[in-house]
Design a protein around this motif. Structure first.
Motif, PDB file in Angstrom:
ATOM      1  N   LEU A 163      -6.390   4.564  16.004  1.00 42.24           N
ATOM      2  CA  LEU A 163      -6.803   4.710  17.402  1.00 42.24           C
ATOM      3  C   LEU A 163      -7.956   5.692  17.576  1.00 42.24           C
ATOM      4  CD1 LEU A 163      -3.431   4.587  19.388  1.00 42.24           C
ATOM      5  CD2 LEU A 163      -4.875   2.720  18.540  1.00 42.24           C
ATOM      6  N   GLN A 164      -8.628   6.046  16.520  1.00 40.79           N
ATOM      7  CA  GLN A 164      -9.806   6.900  16.649  1.00 40.79           C
ATOM      8  C   GLN A 164     -10.914   6.125  17.350  1.00 40.79           C
ATOM      9  OE1 GLN A 164     -11.329   8.382  12.967  1.00 40.79           O
ATOM     10  NE2 GLN A 164     -13.054   9.461  13.909  1.00 40.79           N
ATOM     11  N   THR A 165     -11.522   6.720  18.408  1.00 37.09           N
ATOM     12  CA  THR A 165     -12.637   6.092  19.099  1.00 37.09           C
ATOM     13  C   THR A 165     -13.874   6.124  18.207  1.00 37.09           C
ATOM     14  OG1 THR A 165     -11.752   6.780  21.242  1.00 37.09           O
ATOM     15  CG2 THR A 165     -14.062   6.116  21.179  1.00 37.09           C
ATOM     16  N   MET A 166     -14.493   4.979  18.017  1.00 30.18           N
ATOM     17  CA  MET A 166     -15.639   4.851  17.123  1.00 30.18           C
ATOM     18  C   MET A 166     -16.933   4.595  17.885  1.00 30.18           C
ATOM     19  SD  MET A 166     -13.952   2.718  13.951  1.00 30.18           S
ATOM     20  CE  MET A 166     -13.699   1.242  14.924  1.00 30.18           C
ATOM     21  N   GLY A 167     -16.937   4.834  19.194  1.00 27.70           N
ATOM     22  CA  GLY A 167     -18.142   4.649  19.986  1.00 27.70           C
ATOM     23  C   GLY A 167     -18.145   3.322  20.725  1.00 27.70           C
ATOM     24  N   ARG A 168     -19.242   3.073  21.406  1.00 28.47           N
ATOM     25  CA  ARG A 168     -19.363   1.865  22.212  1.00 28.47           C
ATOM     26  C   ARG A 168     -19.887   0.700  21.372  1.00 28.47           C
ATOM     27  NH1 ARG A 168     -22.413   4.691  27.445  1.00 28.47           N
ATOM     28  NH2 ARG A 168     -21.924   6.796  26.792  1.00 28.47           N
ATOM     29  N   ALA A 169     -19.488  -0.505  21.760  1.00 27.31           N
ATOM     30  CA  ALA A 169     -20.063  -1.703  21.143  1.00 27.31           C
ATOM     31  C   ALA A 169     -21.526  -1.807  21.535  1.00 27.31           C
ATOM     32  CB  ALA A 169     -19.295  -2.938  21.595  1.00 27.31           C
ATOM     33  N   THR A 170     -22.377  -2.137  20.572  1.00 31.06           N
ATOM     34  CA  THR A 170     -23.820  -2.266  20.846  1.00 31.06           C
ATOM     35  C   THR A 170     -24.337  -3.673  20.599  1.00 31.06           C
ATOM     36  OG1 THR A 170     -24.450  -1.662  18.578  1.00 31.06           O
ATOM     37  CG2 THR A 170     -24.166   0.146  20.170  1.00 31.06           C
ATOM     38  N   TRP A 171     -23.672  -4.415  19.729  1.00 26.87           N
ATOM     39  CA  TRP A 171     -24.107  -5.762  19.366  1.00 26.87           C
ATOM     40  C   TRP A 171     -25.591  -5.753  18.980  1.00 26.87           C
ATOM     41  CZ3 TRP A 171     -21.443  -8.162  24.249  1.00 26.87           C
ATOM     42  CH2 TRP A 171     -20.054  -8.097  24.078  1.00 26.87           C
ATOM     43  N   ASP A 172     -25.925  -4.783  18.111  1.00 25.66           N
ATOM     44  CA  ASP A 172     -27.293  -4.652  17.593  1.00 25.66           C
ATOM     45  C   ASP A 172     -28.317  -4.526  18.726  1.00 25.66           C
ATOM     46  OD1 ASP A 172     -26.468  -4.777  14.920  1.00 25.66           O
ATOM     47  OD2 ASP A 172     -26.465  -6.965  14.959  1.00 25.66           O
ATOM     48  N   GLY A 173     -27.947  -3.755  19.757  1.00 23.04           N
ATOM     49  CA  GLY A 173     -28.858  -3.512  20.857  1.00 23.04           C
ATOM     50  C   GLY A 173     -28.878  -4.585  21.918  1.00 23.04           C
ATOM     51  N   ARG A 174     -28.000  -5.582  21.823  1.00 27.55           N
ATOM     52  CA  ARG A 174     -28.004  -6.696  22.774  1.00 27.55           C
ATOM     53  C   ARG A 174     -26.843  -6.622  23.764  1.00 27.55           C
ATOM     54  NH1 ARG A 174     -28.520 -12.421  20.580  1.00 27.55           N
ATOM     55  NH2 ARG A 174     -29.212 -12.706  22.746  1.00 27.55           N
ATOM     56  N   PHE A 175     -26.118  -5.502  23.779  1.00 32.03           N
ATOM     57  CA  PHE A 175     -25.015  -5.395  24.733  1.00 32.03           C
ATOM     58  C   PHE A 175     -25.580  -5.490  26.152  1.00 32.03           C
ATOM     59  CE2 PHE A 175     -21.664  -3.483  27.253  1.00 32.03           C
ATOM     60  CZ  PHE A 175     -20.512  -3.928  26.619  1.00 32.03           C
ATOM     61  N   PRO A 176     -25.000  -6.324  27.019  1.00 28.23           N
ATOM     62  CA  PRO A 176     -25.619  -6.572  28.330  1.00 28.23           C
ATOM     63  C   PRO A 176     -25.608  -5.352  29.234  1.00 28.23           C
ATOM     64  CG  PRO A 176     -23.481  -7.668  28.156  1.00 28.23           C
ATOM     65  CD  PRO A 176     -23.818  -7.167  26.794  1.00 28.23           C
ATOM     66  N   ALA A 177     -26.700  -5.165  29.967  1.00 28.14           N
ATOM     67  CA  ALA A 177     -26.805  -4.054  30.909  1.00 28.14           C
ATOM     68  C   ALA A 177     -25.757  -4.160  32.005  1.00 28.14           C
ATOM     69  CB  ALA A 177     -28.205  -4.035  31.516  1.00 28.14           C
ATOM     70  N   GLU A 178     -25.289  -5.384  32.285  1.00 26.37           N
ATOM     71  CA  GLU A 178     -24.285  -5.590  33.327  1.00 26.37           C
ATOM     72  C   GLU A 178     -22.879  -5.250  32.859  1.00 26.37           C
ATOM     73  OE1 GLU A 178     -27.761  -8.327  33.735  1.00 26.37           O
ATOM     74  OE2 GLU A 178     -26.315  -7.932  32.140  1.00 26.37           O
ATOM     75  N   GLY A 179     -22.731  -4.931  31.574  1.00 26.64           N
ATOM     76  CA  GLY A 179     -21.422  -4.597  31.031  1.00 26.64           C
ATOM     77  C   GLY A 179     -20.579  -5.818  30.737  1.00 26.64           C
ATOM     78  N   VAL A 180     -19.311  -5.564  30.456  1.00 30.05           N
ATOM     79  CA  VAL A 180     -18.346  -6.624  30.155  1.00 30.05           C
ATOM     80  C   VAL A 180     -17.086  -6.340  30.955  1.00 30.05           C
ATOM     81  CG1 VAL A 180     -16.871  -7.615  28.352  1.00 30.05           C
ATOM     82  CG2 VAL A 180     -19.269  -7.099  27.855  1.00 30.05           C
ATOM     83  N   SER A 181     -16.527  -7.364  31.558  1.00 27.53           N
ATOM     84  CA  SER A 181     -15.280  -7.207  32.305  1.00 27.53           C
ATOM     85  C   SER A 181     -14.092  -7.144  31.360  1.00 27.53           C
ATOM     86  CB  SER A 181     -15.083  -8.385  33.266  1.00 27.53           C
ATOM     87  OG  SER A 181     -13.813  -8.321  33.897  1.00 27.53           O
ATOM     88  N   ALA A 182     -12.974  -6.687  31.886  1.00 29.99           N
ATOM     89  CA  ALA A 182     -11.714  -6.818  31.152  1.00 29.99           C
ATOM     90  C   ALA A 182     -11.407  -8.291  30.916  1.00 29.99           C
ATOM     91  CB  ALA A 182     -10.581  -6.169  31.945  1.00 29.99           C
TER      92      ALA A 182
END
Length: 498
Positions: A163-182
């Motif tokens: 359960l160690q937090t490893m940071g945010r998903a980046t998808w090689d810089g393509r993570f959408p600016a609008e975020g992701v819903s649950a």
């Protein structure tokens, strides 16, 4: 039981807190534990192999104005099962918002029931000015646990074993600016994760696909008439199903900065889109007006798509007499009158057929995830204490025959979302185990219950004592041992908590 305290969050909540959703079964935790060789009452099956992961809102500071149970910080509880033994971890999700408020020693962002203008800092989410608590949902994809937020935000990556937090998903810089819903959906057969997001700017919704190698390979607009409040999506073998529901923000009030959800005079609409399709490929279907928090599953049946979920007969309930409970009226299943429901979309004619499958109020349905997007038979849904957001048992719905089996907890004991963990080597859909966490306010303790998925009415075959009484909570997932990197490394499993 071998217990080690591995962390403690700074809290400024009052010791005599009497808020209805920060006390009793909703009393939050501030301590993080690692515990091995948990005490077991009964016999844990040796073919139960993997981890139960549950995310939930866990507040550590009073709200700026008014607290809502969806405002707390993300905390993940994990119970692992291996060779007839069990171990436990719990950790806060180290979001940017959590860390900033720990440094400040107070709440910095507006909650769902607060005026966004009270936020001291810019925020995240479809509503804006909110903290992305990453506290709603959890899935496992490409060997990582991903936590998410219902108003959209980042996906936080956790090691599913420690359960160690490893940071945010980046998808090689393509993570959408609008975020992701649950509620992204992970298809075990393809390894893909399908997701959506929503917001207050046109086109108001997007849909995307992340492949088995954790690459964003598809992202497209889903144009809507205005800002909406979707909470979940569904998939089939060849399609994704998104929704435009008539319960959403009042646009006139929204122009004044007021986020007030209203039921509008409009049908429920469903967007059926090929899994790699674009907006030009969408087929829209209309149905009776309602709101749906959670879908159970969808699948293709010849030229029809079958979708099942929990229809709300009363999506805008009257406020209760007790003023303090007014804002929580949208939480109780019996008040919203949530019922298992089926929609059929005819791809030839464009027509929709629908029907209630049950009259009983249930919600938060889980399935054997090996049947996600495919024809299936069983839903394991929660029952709830009348008037409260508290699960007091479960029902196994057979959606083919109409037969149900029930398991009820004793008064004062509540559970979390119940996952279905297929037995190692299982072949039948219900050949496996149901796992849930309990909050026992009578004995001031918590346990993990393990039930036979084929016969849940028989009650637990094993109960696992946890090292602390946890807070009530909701969304959970199951990950088999073979999905978890390092699962078979015994030294890692024992010592990897930082």
């Amino acid at each position: 039981m071998d217990i080690e305290l591995v962390g403690r969050a700074l809290t400024t909540l009052p010791e005599d807190d009497d808020h209805p959703y920060r006390s009793g079964p909703w009393r939050p935790q501030v301590e993080e534990f690692r515990a091995d060789d948990l005490e077991v009452i009964g016999d844990l099956p040796t073919d139960l192999d993997g981890v139960y992961l549950r995310n939930t809102e866990n507040p550590v500071h009073p709200a700026i104005q008014r607290y809502h149970p969806f405002d707390g910080d993300g905390m993940v509880h994990m119970v692992g099962f291996r060779d007839g033994t069990a171990f436990y971890r719990n950790r806060f999700v180290r979001t940017a918002g959590f860390e900033a408020e720990q440094d400040a020693g107070r709440s910095l962002w507006a909650g769902i029931a607060e005026d966004p203008r009270v936020a001291e800092r810019e925020g995240w989410g479809a509503r804006g000015r909110m903290k992305d608590a990453s506290s709603t949902d959890i899935v496992v994809h490409a060997g990582q646990a991903l936590t998410s937020f219902y108003q959209c935000g980042d996906l936080y990556r956790l090691d599913p074993l420690t359960l160690q937090t490893m940071g945010r998903a980046t998808w090689d810089g393509r993570f959408p600016a609008e975020g992701v819903s649950a509620h992204p959906k992970v298809d075990d057969r393809t390894g893909e994760m399908l997701f959506f997001n929503y917001g207050k700017e046109a086109p108001y919704m997007h849909y995307g696909v992340v492949d088995a190698d954790n690459r964003l390979v598809h992202y497209t607009d889903i144009p809507l008439p205005g800002p909406r409040l979707p909470h979940d999506m569904a998939i089939t073998e060849n399609y994704a199903i998104l929704n435009d529901l008539p319960l959403h923000w009042d646009e006139d009030l929204l122009k004044k900065g007021v986020h007030a959800a209203r039921m509008h005079d409009a049908p429920t609409r469903f967007a059926v889109i090929p899994r790699r399709g674009t907006s030009t490929d969408i087929r829209w279907f209309e149905a009776d007006p309602t709101y749906v928090l959670h879908w159970t599953n969808a699948y293709e049946d010849g030229e029809e798509i079958v979708l099942e979920g929990f229809y709300q007969d009363n999506p805008v309930p009257d406020p209760p007499k007790e003023d303090r409970m007014r804002m929580f009226r949208y939480l109780a299943l019996d008040v919203m009158q949530t019922r298992l429901h089926r929609w059929r979309f005819d791809l030839r004619t464009g027509r929709t057929r629908e029907e209630h499958l049950r009259e009983e109020h249930t919600e938060f349905g889980m399935i054997n995830e090996g049947h996600l997007g495919r024809d299936y038979r069983y839903v394991y849904a929660a029952t709830a204490k009348p008037g409260w957001f508290l699960f007091d048992g479960l029902v196994k719905h057979d959606v083919k025959t109409g037969h149900d089996e029930r398991f009820a907890l004793e008064e004062g004991v509540f559970c979390s979302e119940t996952v279905m963990a297929p037995r190692v080597g299982a072949t039948a859909e219900d050949d496996g185990y149901l796992v849930t966490l309990t909050i026992d306010t009578n004995r001031d303790c918590s346990e993990a219950l393990v039930l036979d998925a084929a016969n849940p009415a028989d009650g637990p075959i094993a109960r696992v004592r946890l090292p602390q009484r946890i807070s009530s909570g909701t969304h959970a997932t199951w990950a088999s041992g073979e999905e978890i990197p390092g699962w078979f490394d015994v030294e890692r499993a024992a010592d990897a908590v930082t």
